[in-house]
Design a protein around this motif. Structure first.
Motif, PDB file in Angstrom:
ATOM      1  N   VAL A  42      34.553  40.170  36.374  1.00 59.05           N
ATOM      2  CA  VAL A  42      33.862  41.452  36.165  1.00 59.05           C
ATOM      3  C   VAL A  42      32.729  41.270  35.150  1.00 59.05           C
ATOM      4  CG1 VAL A  42      34.115  43.791  35.247  1.00 59.05           C
ATOM      5  CG2 VAL A  42      35.773  42.916  36.888  1.00 59.05           C
ATOM      6  N   CYS A  46      28.840  42.011  36.110  1.00 56.32           N
ATOM      7  CA  CYS A  46      28.083  42.989  35.330  1.00 56.32           C
ATOM      8  C   CYS A  46      26.839  42.353  34.709  1.00 56.32           C
ATOM      9  CB  CYS A  46      28.958  43.630  34.268  1.00 56.32           C
ATOM     10  SG  CYS A  46      30.191  44.752  34.966  1.00 56.32           S
ATOM     11  N   THR A  56      36.827  48.399  29.176  1.00 52.33           N
ATOM     12  CA  THR A  56      37.582  47.986  30.357  1.00 52.33           C
ATOM     13  C   THR A  56      39.052  47.923  29.986  1.00 52.33           C
ATOM     14  OG1 THR A  56      37.789  46.312  32.083  1.00 52.33           O
ATOM     15  CG2 THR A  56      37.288  45.506  29.914  1.00 52.33           C
ATOM     16  N   LEU A  65      37.084  50.814  34.490  1.00 53.97           N
ATOM     17  CA  LEU A  65      35.826  50.228  34.030  1.00 53.97           C
ATOM     18  C   LEU A  65      34.916  51.354  33.583  1.00 53.97           C
ATOM     19  CD1 LEU A  65      34.844  47.580  36.749  1.00 53.97           C
ATOM     20  CD2 LEU A  65      35.648  47.152  34.434  1.00 53.97           C
ATOM     21  N   VAL A  82      31.783  44.775  42.830  1.00 52.87           N
ATOM     22  CA  VAL A  82      32.925  44.403  41.982  1.00 52.87           C
ATOM     23  C   VAL A  82      34.145  44.090  42.848  1.00 52.87           C
ATOM     24  CG1 VAL A  82      34.589  45.257  40.278  1.00 52.87           C
ATOM     25  CG2 VAL A  82      32.134  45.605  39.914  1.00 52.87           C
ATOM     26  N   THR A  86      35.510  40.159  43.470  1.00 52.94           N
ATOM     27  CA  THR A  86      36.810  39.870  42.847  1.00 52.94           C
ATOM     28  C   THR A  86      37.907  39.682  43.882  1.00 52.94           C
ATOM     29  OG1 THR A  86      37.268  42.238  42.504  1.00 52.94           O
ATOM     30  CG2 THR A  86      36.258  41.030  40.669  1.00 52.94           C
TER      31      THR A  86
END
Length: 132
Positions: A42, A46, A56, A65, A82, A86
């Motif tokens: 993450v 970002c 987070t 988040l 995201v 992931t």
């Protein structure tokens, strides 16, 4: 909390999104090394997209988040990135997740947050003509 205004050549913005999303069937898979790796992924996502992580929290069966972004970033696109990255990476790296067709549910919760309430903005807009 320190206010984080974003500036571009044409825009000054103060946009914060709070996201909550869950693994499929609320499985409690976000623990130990999976949780650690998820957080690193993450952070990387970002950073690549110029989103600032304000907070987070990862629970075994859901994630929170709190992100700062530009107006050109839509919440749906942010979650797609995201969750897509992931899901793919965690299922590749952790054998016990590899049998899942997808790590995340298709849904998510999102809300905006700012430094003034909706009621204050409404009163401000309604008072503009009266101000002369």
């Amino acid at each position: 909390m320190e206010q984080e205004y974003r500036r571009t050549k044409t825009t000054v913005s103060f946009i914060h999104y709070h996201f909550v999303f869950c693994p499929r069937y609320r499985r409690k898979v976000l623990v130990g090394k999976v949780e650690e790796r998820f957080k690193r992924l993450v952070e990387d996502i970002c950073q690549e997209n110029n989103w600032i992580i304000l907070a987070t929290e990862v629970m075994p069966d859901h994630c929170h988040l709190f992100l700062n972004c530009l107006p050109s970033d839509s919440p749906s696109d942010m979650m797609a990135k995201v969750k897509g990255v992931t899901s793919r990476r965690l299922r590749q790296e952790f054998q016990h997740l590899s049998h899942l067709p997808s790590l995340w549910t298709r849904s998510f919760f999102v809300s905006t947050a700012g430094n003034v309430s909706s009621e204050i903005i409404k009163r401000y807009v309604e008072s503009q003509k009266k101000r002369g």
